[in-house]
Design a protein around this motif. Structure first.
Motif, mmCIF file in Angstrom:
data_model
loop_
_atom_site.group_PDB
_atom_site.id
_atom_site.type_symbol
_atom_site.label_atom_id
_atom_site.label_comp_id
_atom_site.label_asym_id
_atom_site.label_seq_id
_atom_site.Cartn_x
_atom_site.Cartn_y
_atom_site.Cartn_z
ATOM 1 N N ILE A 188 0.848 -1.300 -0.115
ATOM 2 C CA ILE A 188 0.122 -0.031 0.080
ATOM 3 C C ILE A 188 0.780 1.171 -0.004
ATOM 4 C CG2 ILE A 188 -1.761 1.219 1.131
ATOM 5 C CD1 ILE A 188 -2.890 -1.570 0.399
ATOM 6 N N GLY A 189 1.875 1.420 0.748
ATOM 7 C CA GLY A 189 2.713 2.215 0.794
ATOM 8 C C GLY A 189 3.561 2.710 -0.538
ATOM 9 N N VAL A 190 3.724 1.676 -1.304
ATOM 10 C CA VAL A 190 4.469 2.013 -2.662
ATOM 11 C C VAL A 190 3.350 2.693 -3.345
ATOM 12 C CG1 VAL A 190 5.271 0.880 -4.598
ATOM 13 C CG2 VAL A 190 6.069 0.303 -2.593
ATOM 14 N N ARG A 191 2.003 2.112 -3.344
ATOM 15 C CA ARG A 191 1.193 2.826 -4.317
ATOM 16 C C ARG A 191 0.657 3.859 -4.054
ATOM 17 N NH1 ARG A 191 -4.208 -0.913 -5.503
ATOM 18 N NH2 ARG A 191 -4.274 0.488 -7.170
ATOM 19 N N VAL A 192 0.750 4.131 -2.664
ATOM 20 C CA VAL A 192 0.357 5.669 -2.292
ATOM 21 C C VAL A 192 1.571 6.698 -2.795
ATOM 22 C CG1 VAL A 192 0.098 7.313 -0.262
ATOM 23 C CG2 VAL A 192 -1.010 4.962 -0.236
ATOM 24 N N ALA A 193 2.877 5.993 -2.677
ATOM 25 C CA ALA A 193 3.996 7.004 -3.035
ATOM 26 C C ALA A 193 3.744 7.034 -4.582
ATOM 27 C CB ALA A 193 5.266 6.283 -2.869
ATOM 28 N N LEU A 194 3.225 6.203 -5.500
ATOM 29 C CA LEU A 194 3.156 6.690 -6.752
ATOM 30 C C LEU A 194 2.037 7.451 -7.251
ATOM 31 C CD1 LEU A 194 4.250 3.086 -8.357
ATOM 32 C CD2 LEU A 194 5.428 5.381 -8.538
ATOM 33 N N GLY A 195 1.166 7.576 -6.184
ATOM 34 C CA GLY A 195 -0.026 8.720 -6.531
ATOM 35 C C GLY A 195 -1.330 8.004 -6.388
ATOM 36 N N ALA A 196 -1.413 7.080 -5.622
ATOM 37 C CA ALA A 196 -2.845 6.452 -5.434
ATOM 38 C C ALA A 196 -3.565 7.338 -4.444
ATOM 39 C CB ALA A 196 -2.899 4.954 -5.269
ATOM 40 N N SER A 197 -4.795 7.665 -4.581
ATOM 41 C CA SER A 197 -5.623 8.382 -3.667
ATOM 42 C C SER A 197 -6.097 7.212 -2.834
ATOM 43 C CB SER A 197 -6.542 9.173 -4.328
ATOM 44 O OG SER A 197 -7.872 8.246 -4.691
ATOM 45 N N ARG A 198 -6.632 7.717 -1.504
ATOM 46 C CA ARG A 198 -7.288 6.996 -0.354
ATOM 47 C C ARG A 198 -8.550 6.359 -1.415
ATOM 48 N NH1 ARG A 198 -9.041 8.296 5.415
ATOM 49 N NH2 ARG A 198 -8.723 6.218 6.210
ATOM 50 N N GLY A 199 -9.163 6.800 -2.102
ATOM 51 C CA GLY A 199 -10.286 6.290 -2.926
ATOM 52 C C GLY A 199 -9.763 5.082 -3.532
ATOM 53 N N ASP A 200 -8.573 5.318 -4.217
ATOM 54 C CA ASP A 200 -8.240 4.042 -5.094
ATOM 55 C C ASP A 200 -7.972 2.893 -4.240
ATOM 56 O OD1 ASP A 200 -6.187 6.464 -7.264
ATOM 57 O OD2 ASP A 200 -8.207 5.386 -7.560
ATOM 58 N N ILE A 201 -7.357 3.021 -3.299
ATOM 59 C CA ILE A 201 -6.953 1.794 -2.175
ATOM 60 C C ILE A 201 -8.212 1.162 -1.910
ATOM 61 C CG2 ILE A 201 -5.504 0.921 -0.268
ATOM 62 C CD1 ILE A 201 -3.714 2.444 -2.217
ATOM 63 N N LEU A 202 -9.050 2.119 -1.392
ATOM 64 C CA LEU A 202 -10.328 1.678 -0.912
ATOM 65 C C LEU A 202 -11.107 0.928 -2.009
ATOM 66 C CD1 LEU A 202 -11.747 4.565 1.336
ATOM 67 C CD2 LEU A 202 -11.075 2.177 1.925
ATOM 68 N N ARG A 203 -11.102 1.276 -3.381
ATOM 69 C CA ARG A 203 -11.706 0.451 -4.168
ATOM 70 C C ARG A 203 -11.093 -0.749 -4.447
ATOM 71 N NH1 ARG A 203 -11.178 4.002 -8.683
ATOM 72 N NH2 ARG A 203 -9.215 2.898 -9.261
ATOM 73 N N GLN A 204 -9.645 -0.880 -4.409
ATOM 74 C CA GLN A 204 -8.960 -1.920 -4.710
ATOM 75 C C GLN A 204 -9.438 -3.150 -3.531
ATOM 76 O OE1 GLN A 204 -6.390 -3.122 -6.571
ATOM 77 N NE2 GLN A 204 -6.598 -5.119 -5.727
ATOM 78 N N PHE A 205 -9.532 -2.636 -2.267
ATOM 79 C CA PHE A 205 -10.201 -3.361 -1.234
ATOM 80 C C PHE A 205 -11.500 -4.031 -1.388
ATOM 81 C CE2 PHE A 205 -6.841 -4.583 1.830
ATOM 82 C CZ PHE A 205 -5.942 -3.510 1.873
ATOM 83 N N LEU A 206 -12.295 -3.109 -1.854
ATOM 84 C CA LEU A 206 -13.624 -3.208 -2.096
ATOM 85 C C LEU A 206 -13.848 -4.206 -3.277
ATOM 86 C CD1 LEU A 206 -16.456 -2.720 -1.252
ATOM 87 C CD2 LEU A 206 -16.515 -0.969 -3.052
#
Lengths: 895, 113
Positions: free
Chosen positions: A397-415
């Motif tokens: 998750i840390g890597v993705r956030v560093a590359l520009g993923a928003s919180r919504g993107d991560i939430l969408r992934q989990f969902l």
């Protein structure tokens, strides 16, 4: 506007030909670059310089592709598809977790789907009649002094008065269930049907397939002259021959005209579903309708007697049931004035659907709640497992956030991961539910009205889809939110096995595990209370749980036994023949067996106990042969049984509960009952010679008051032959069946059942709910144990370093082991406390279903607590041992 | 290279669309040729950036104003040719009329004393 459609069309095309478009774009850019290069080279640039220039002028090809893609893609759909592919890879890497998740989801969603499909078809679907919300069942109730006789069937005479003097109804029809012998060419079969008014089918709004309905003249003709067949009977016995209309068939020896045939789609509630004493295990599908043919005077006399009929009515548009009842009550008041019993009659209108399905609705919703709780448990469990897994994904998750993923993107992934799991589980669950409901309809372990129409239709699928999505959101939200709360830089730097979870993580996970235990407690307590009730019911009726007492029901063909003496002779021959049969210890007849419901009720009038203001109890009347009690196994309490020598002497026996109704201290033996047999013109005085033990009409209710009259006083039209066998019951049963056939070949013989069978059928619905309840509780316990196992394992692995240090400075393995176990036990205790409190409230809702078990039964509560503590210990044993076995050297070196 | 190119890079999107549609009115062309045609007919005042051209072409195609097909170019390479659709023709007329109106109005304002 047309542009909009072009855009949509292009985008859909793009969805399908994605790769082709990517290639085209690549080629187009390549062509442009090549042309440019050629142009530069022809202007004198050397080849490699030209290339560099071209590339530079062209700018970021990737960005260009991106903006082109913008033109032809659904942005969010594209992202979601990508997320889904990624999710599949993630799930494939953790097969154990994926399997557990999908299977538990399938179970939870499947159970809910199955029960909902039953509720959908049975409770939610309207009845298959025209404008079914206008249809009402009319029932009568009586107030005799302070005693209230609840809703029952109606009197035909009262009905005729309502028909004549009311204006609220578009129509009302009178019905009575009957069982007859159908005389076919080479055999006689028993069929179940309904005597019905001529306007029944027009009230329901369902025309016949062929033929005609009954005429109003046939309503009053005094005899059965016409029948209307159901489509299935027409197919089975008459080969779907359309010429059958107008021809004659013989029922009970009488000729009847076949007036018509109903459509295949015609539905009618089973015998005893909608009528006043609905008894499970004694329901027969309706096979034919007979004209009402009310006998003038005997059946049409209004009053508080002969409450044998049911009424289906249709209100006029705009009329409310209250208004209709208010219109009928004055008529009832008039009837009550003229009635000798002093009873106050009034009517009650109930929607027809409620009358048919009302009694199972409550049980179904209880089951639905149980299944719902299990699904909640599955969600909680998965949330806990996801949290455990997610600590290993902090780095990702840390890597993705560093590359520009928003919180919504991560939430969408989990969902999307969660949706994949729950949709897969949902599909499996639907398949399982479909198979389950098919089995249920076929095996029908319990009589649920309208069960044959249970299918999985669109509404059920929507329900399944909705709970799948809701489940996915429920169990992914918490872990996802928690995970995305991490600061990106922090995670990248300190990522690794030595990361200890923050304080808040632990608490959430522990709270989840504790809540699982709480929910499990509730389910277990409820299931065990229900199971205990079942055991108590069976115990209370133990006397009937025997296989050496058999019963064979039969109906006398009315045409040849019009007179009482003819019927009496038949029974005498039957009982004598049975007594002489080898292998028969005792034999008797009775007009209605125990556990088949209350029937034949009428008031009991004690001559010596008539005090002003004392009301007569209503009892079930039974017509028996003297040896019936011995045959069925009812012991004598006082006095003596009936004897054949009592013939002509007007003697009866009553049940123990009825005897207790007499004023305190009065001995029932010697008291007289005043009663008018159906075929007599005036009352007769009967002497009570004995009191016998009670026999119940339903397994879990008090036995009704019963009066046993010898059959020669008034021989019934239908009876059961009860035989106590000394040898093999099966061969005796066959012998009895052939005996009946030898005495009169026109009597249709259904199969024989043992008393044990009869009791079992009567208990079937309770047993079914108990089985399901235990199933849910067991799965809940499994899930809770699994959740606890996961939690302790996670806790242990996260504390590895700490444990290593403690062992290194001298802690014993035993101490570590106990520490981990006590963490589990502590959680379990918290969960149990909450669960017990919750259960205390919830079990109140079960009171109607329990039998001789208090909702707060301490033994059950204690057992569940002890049991779940045990489960907690077992679940945490393995991880605790593993934790205690940690090698301090390895633990401390582990970076 | 500096001034003229910076100016052409600032062409409004709609105007670019209009120019592309006009260029294709004379017959189908591939993207490179479209850019070349615009540059040539404007005496090199307007130079379309590739980064703007292709997105514009794809956007117009998505909207149904252009249709495309692959063919062999004069240089014997495979190239994607664009042509006007009926809808594109109608849009061109509309845009041309609007442009005429606006530019006349601007000229009036600028020329007035």
């Amino acid at each position: 506007m047309p542009e909009f459609f072009s855009i949509l069309r292009s985008r859909f095309r793009a969805l399908l030909k994605r790769r082709q478009l990517e290639r085209d774009l690549q080629d187009e850019i390549a062509f442009h670059l090549a042309e440019k290069q050629t142009e530069l080279e022809s202007s004198g640039f050397p080849s490699d310089e030209a290339q560099t220039l071209v590339r530079r002028q062209f700018g970021n090809a990737t960005l260009l592709k991106e903006s082109s893609r913008e033109a032809w893609l659904f942005r969010s759909l594209d992202n979601s598809v990508r997320d889904a592919k990624y999710a599949v890879r993630i799930l494939e890497k953790a097969p154990a977790f994926t399997c557990i998740a999908v299977l538990t989801l399938a179970f939870g969603i499947g159970a809910n789907t199955a029960i909902f499909s039953v509720i959908n078809s049975v409770v939610l679907h309207a009845l298959p009649y025209q404008k079914p919300d206008q249809l009402y069942a009319i029932r009568e109730a009586a107030q005799v002094g302070p005693q209230h006789f609840p809703l029952n069937c109606v009197n035909a005479g009262n009905f005729l008065l309502w028909q004549k003097y009311s204006h609220s109804f578009a129509g009302m029809a009178l019905l009575e269930p009957i069982t007859d012998n159908l005389n076919l060419k080479d055999e006689t079969v028993q069929i179940h049907g309904v005597r019905a008014s001529s306007n029944l089918f027009s009230i329901l709004g369902i025309p016949l397939q062929i033929g005609r309905p009954f005429t109003p003249a046939e309503d009053k003709s005094g005899r059965a002259t016409a029948v209307i067949l159901t489509n299935s009977l027409w197919r089975e016995r008459f080969h779907s021959d359309p010429a059958i209309v107008g021809s004659t068939i013989r029922i009970n020896g009488f000729p009847l005209e076949i007036a018509g045939v109903l459509r295949e789609s015609f539905y009618f509630p089973k015998q005893s579903e909608s009528y006043a004493s609905p008894i499970a295990g004694w329901t027969y599908p309706i096979e034919y309708f007979v004209n009402l043919g009310l006998q003038q005077n005997s059946e049409t006399r209004p009053g508080f007697h002969n409450l044998n009929f049911s009424v289906i009515s249709r209100l006029r548009p705009g009329v409310t049931p209250k208004q209709a009842a208010a219109e009928l009550d004055p008529i009832e008041a008039e009837v009550s004035k003229d009635d000798a019993s002093g009873a106050q009659l009034h009517v009650d209108l109930a929607p027809l659907k409620t009358a048919i399905v009302g009694r199972v609705e409550h049980n179904l919703w209880i089951l639905m709640s149980g299944a719902g709780l299990v699904l909640v448990l599955v969600c909680v469990n998965l949330a806990g497992l996801l949290i455990a897994k997610s600590t290993g994904r902090i780095h990702e998750i840390g890597v993705r956030v560093a590359l520009g993923a928003s919180r919504g993107d991560i939430l969408r992934q989990f969902l999307i991961e969660a949706l994949l799991l729950s949709v897969t589980g949902g599909v499996l669950g639907v398949v399982a539910a479909y198979a389950g409901t098919r089995m249920l309809t076929a095996a029908a372990p319990v009589e649920i009205p309208r069960l044959q129409s249970v299918t999985i239709d669109a509404r059920v699928l929507i329900f399944t889809g909705a709970i799948s999505v809701a489940t996915a959101i429920a169990f992914s939200l918490l872990p996802a939110l928690r995970l995305t709360g991490f600061r990106s830089s922090g995670t990248l730097k300190t990522a690794g096995p030595t990361t200890t979870p923050t304080f808040s993580t632990s608490i959430i996970h522990q709270a989840l595990a504790a809540s699982e235990i709480a929910l499990c407690t509730v389910l277990l307590i409820c299931a065990l209370l229900i199971a205990k009730s079942l055991v108590r019911v069976l115990k209370a009726n133990e006397w009937a749980n025997v296989s050496h007492v058999i019963a064979i029901n039969f109906t006398i063909p009315a045409s040849r036994y019009q007179s009482d003496s003819q019927r009496g002779q038949l029974y005498t021959r039957l009982v004598d023949g049975a007594h002489n049969y080898p292998g028969v210890a005792e034999a008797g007849i009775v007009n209605a067996l125990p556990f088949k419901g209350e029937m034949w009720d009428d008031g009991v009038n004690f001559k010596e106990a008539r005090k002003p203001g004392k009301e007569w109890p209503t009892a079930n009347w039974r017509f028996i042969s003297p040896d019936y009690f011995r045959a069925i196994g009812l012991p004598l309490i006082k006095g003596r049984y009936l004897l054949t020598s009592d013939y002509g002497e007007h003697r009866v026996v009553i049940s123990q509960r009825l005897a207790r109704q007499l004023p305190h201290g009065t001995d029932a033996v010697g008291i007289h009952i005043v009663w008018t047999p159906p075929s007599a013109s005036k009352a007769v005085l009967y002497e009570i010679v004995g009191v016998v033990a009670d026999a119940r009409a339903t397994p879990d209710e008090e036995a009704p008051f019963t009066v046993y009259v010898p059959y020669w006083e008034w021989p019934p039209w239908e009876a059961a032959l009860v035989v106590q066998t000394a040898g093999d019951p099966r061969s005796v049963a066959l012998g009895m069946q052939s005996l009946i056939r030898r005495i009169d070949s026109q009597i249709a013989i259904p199969h024989a059942e043992t008393m044990g069978d009869i009791l079992s059928e009567a208990v079937a619905p309770r047993r079914f709910v108990t089985f399901l309840g235990l199933l849910f509780a067991a799965s809940a316990t499994f899930l809770a144990g699994l959740g606890l196992y996961g939690l302790i394992s996670l806790s242990a692995s996260q504390k590895t370093r700490e444990i290593g240090i403690r062992i290194a400075v001298g802690a014993q393995t035993g101490q570590i082991f106990r520490a981990m176990l006590s963490q589990a036990v502590g959680l379990a205790v918290v969960g149990l406390v909450c669960g017990v409190a919750f259960a205390w409230a919830v079990t109140r809702l079960l009171i109607a279903f329990l039998y001789e078990v208090k909702p707060g039964d301490p033994l059950t509560f204690a057992c569940v607590c002890a049991g779940l503590l045990g489960v907690a210990l077992v679940a945490s044993y393995a991880p605790a041992r593993r934790a205690a076995r940690v090698d301090p050297v390895v633990a401390l070196k582990w970076e | 290279m500096a001034d003229a190119e910076r100016g052409s890079g600032e062409l409004l999107r709609d105007t670019l669309d209009m120019l592309i549609l006009r260029t294709l009115q004379r017959g189908p062309l591939h993207g490179y040729a479209i850019a070349g045609s615009i540059q040539q007919r404007s005496d090199s005042v307007l130079r379309v950036e590739e980064g703007a051209l292709y997105p514009a072409l794809h956007r117009l195609e998505t909207r149904g104003l252009l249709a495309s097909e692959w063919d062999v170019s004069e240089s014997n390479r495979r190239a994607k040719y664009y042509r006007l659709t009926a809808a594109g023709r109608r849009r061109l007329e509309k845009e041309a009329a609007r442009w005429k109106l606006v530019s006349t109005a601007i000229a009036q304002v600028m020329e007035g004393a």
